[in-house]
Design an enzyme around this catalytic site. Structure first.
Site, PDB file in Angstrom:
ATOM      1  N   ASP A 180      48.192 -31.555  33.918  1.00 30.02           N
ATOM      2  CA  ASP A 180      48.473 -30.721  32.756  1.00 30.02           C
ATOM      3  C   ASP A 180      48.485 -29.242  33.152  1.00 30.02           C
ATOM      4  OD1 ASP A 180      48.280 -33.079  31.009  1.00 30.02           O
ATOM      5  OD2 ASP A 180      46.150 -32.960  31.483  1.00 30.02           O
ATOM      6  N   HIS A 208      42.391 -35.026  28.311  1.00 26.28           N
ATOM      7  CA  HIS A 208      43.730 -35.356  28.813  1.00 26.28           C
ATOM      8  C   HIS A 208      44.393 -36.265  27.778  1.00 26.28           C
ATOM      9  CE1 HIS A 208      47.044 -36.227  31.423  1.00 26.28           C
ATOM     10  NE2 HIS A 208      46.765 -37.515  31.427  1.00 26.28           N
TER      11      HIS A 208
END
Length: 348
Positions: A180, A208
């Site tokens: 990410d 996440h």
């Protein structure tokens, strides 16, 4: 005698040439090694992309008995690649054999999320997997083994591993949010039209999942006029709060839609980035995002695994302190923390 400038260059390019004694091989475990991410990452590790170009490795690969043939094929390919740093390959479906003596463990294997499956069901299905691996980690891994959990839900899988392997220091268990983080850097670099290597200090806060908060408030970019805060270079508050956040949050879904499979190459690369920076250190003035056990920093509940900005030195990570967090960021961070608290209750 070689000039000092040349010696410095040699030390940077080929550190093993100036070392009196070569490094001893270390054992690295990859679970789910027959899967797509596993297949991508084992060659990266064997090429030195994780632990450095002078660190020999012995790869331990674990997968389910039904994947024995595929795992054997991966082992054959590694041998056929004739990789100089690769000093051995263990391919097995036995957890004790897989974990024996490993100094680093990348846990990719887990129960996959299927269509129609609720998150609580995914968590429940992964608990026994990580219970078994927690036992193997405690009983068979090398002292001070460092663990990266990749399998989703990564934050809560890491929490389960910590709770069920109390002999392993919590600081030695982390989860992957570097993918990410890299996605955030990529979006900023594309917006600015600069190389991604010229952007640093983005942050991904939280889980996440779709509640993660990609934050560019403290990001810096190198331009032809020197380093500048990204918020000065992109005078578009709406982009930061909407498009940037949404694109990073939903990038995984976009990849699946485009290639009909989840992110593999980028996930493997991010896992290597995560471990490399953890072990070898982050560059001065640069932080990265890692899922770590919260100590209460920034008001995040203690004990959950939450993505923070961290710096790393000598194999230890430290949460970056004192960053300004505005009301918008705080609300997003709390949303992700609340989700992780809910996941914790689902796991137990």
């Amino acid at each position: 005698m070689l000039p000092s400038s040349l010696l410095q260059r040699l030390a940077s390019w080929c550190p093993w040439l100036l070392r009196d004694e070569p490094k001893q091989p270390v054992k690295v475990l990859v679970t789910g090694a027959a899967g797509q991410i596993g297949y991508a990452i084992v060659a990266m590790i064997a090429r030195g992309l994780m632990l450095g170009p002078d660190q020999p490795v012995v790869l331990h690969m674990l997968d389910l008995p039904k994947s024995t043939d595929a795992l054997s094929g991966v082992r054959m390919e590694l041998i056929d690649a004739a990789l100089p740093l690769l000093r051995g390959v263990v391919a097995t479906s036995d957890e004790a054999e897989a974990f024996r003596g490993v100094s680093f463990a990348v846990l990719i294997g887990g129960w996959p999320r299927k269509e129609g499956m609720q998150r609580k069901d995914l968590i429940a299905n992964n608990v026994p997997i990580y219970q078994s691996q927690a036992f193997a980690l405690q009983q068979h891994a090398a002292p001070n083994c460092k663990v990266l959990v990749v399998a989703n839900p990564a934050n809560t899988n890491a929490l389960v591993l910590k709770e069920l392997a109390p002999a392993v220091p919590a600081k030695n268990i982390t989860c992957l949010t570097r993918l990410d983080h890299n996605r955030a850097l990529g979006q900023i670099s594309e917006k600015l039209g600069v190389h991604v290597g010229d952007v640093r200090n983005a942050i991904v806060w939280g889980n996440h999942s779709s509640t993660q908060f990609p934050d560019a408030s403290h990001a810096i970019a190198r331009t032809q006029h020197g380093e500048k805060p990204v918020r000065e270079l992109i005078a578009d508050e709406k982009w930061f709060k909407e498009e940037f956040v949404t694109v990073v949050q939903q990038r995984g879904e976009a990849v699946i839609k485009a290639r009909k499979q989840s992110s593999s190459l980028s996930a493997a690369s991010a896992a290597c980035n995560h471990m490399r920076d953890w072990i070898l250190g982050t560059p001065k003035g640069t932080w990265v995002s890692m899922g770590v056990c919260s100590d209460g920093s920034y008001g995040v509940p203690k004990g959950i695994f939450y993505s923070f900005p961290v710096t790393c030195e000598k194999g230890e990570w430290s949460i970056v302190q004192g960053l300004e967090v505005d009301d918008f960021a705080r609300s997003k961070m709390e949303l992700s923390a609340n989700e992780l608290d809910e996941e914790r209750s689902m796991a137990y």
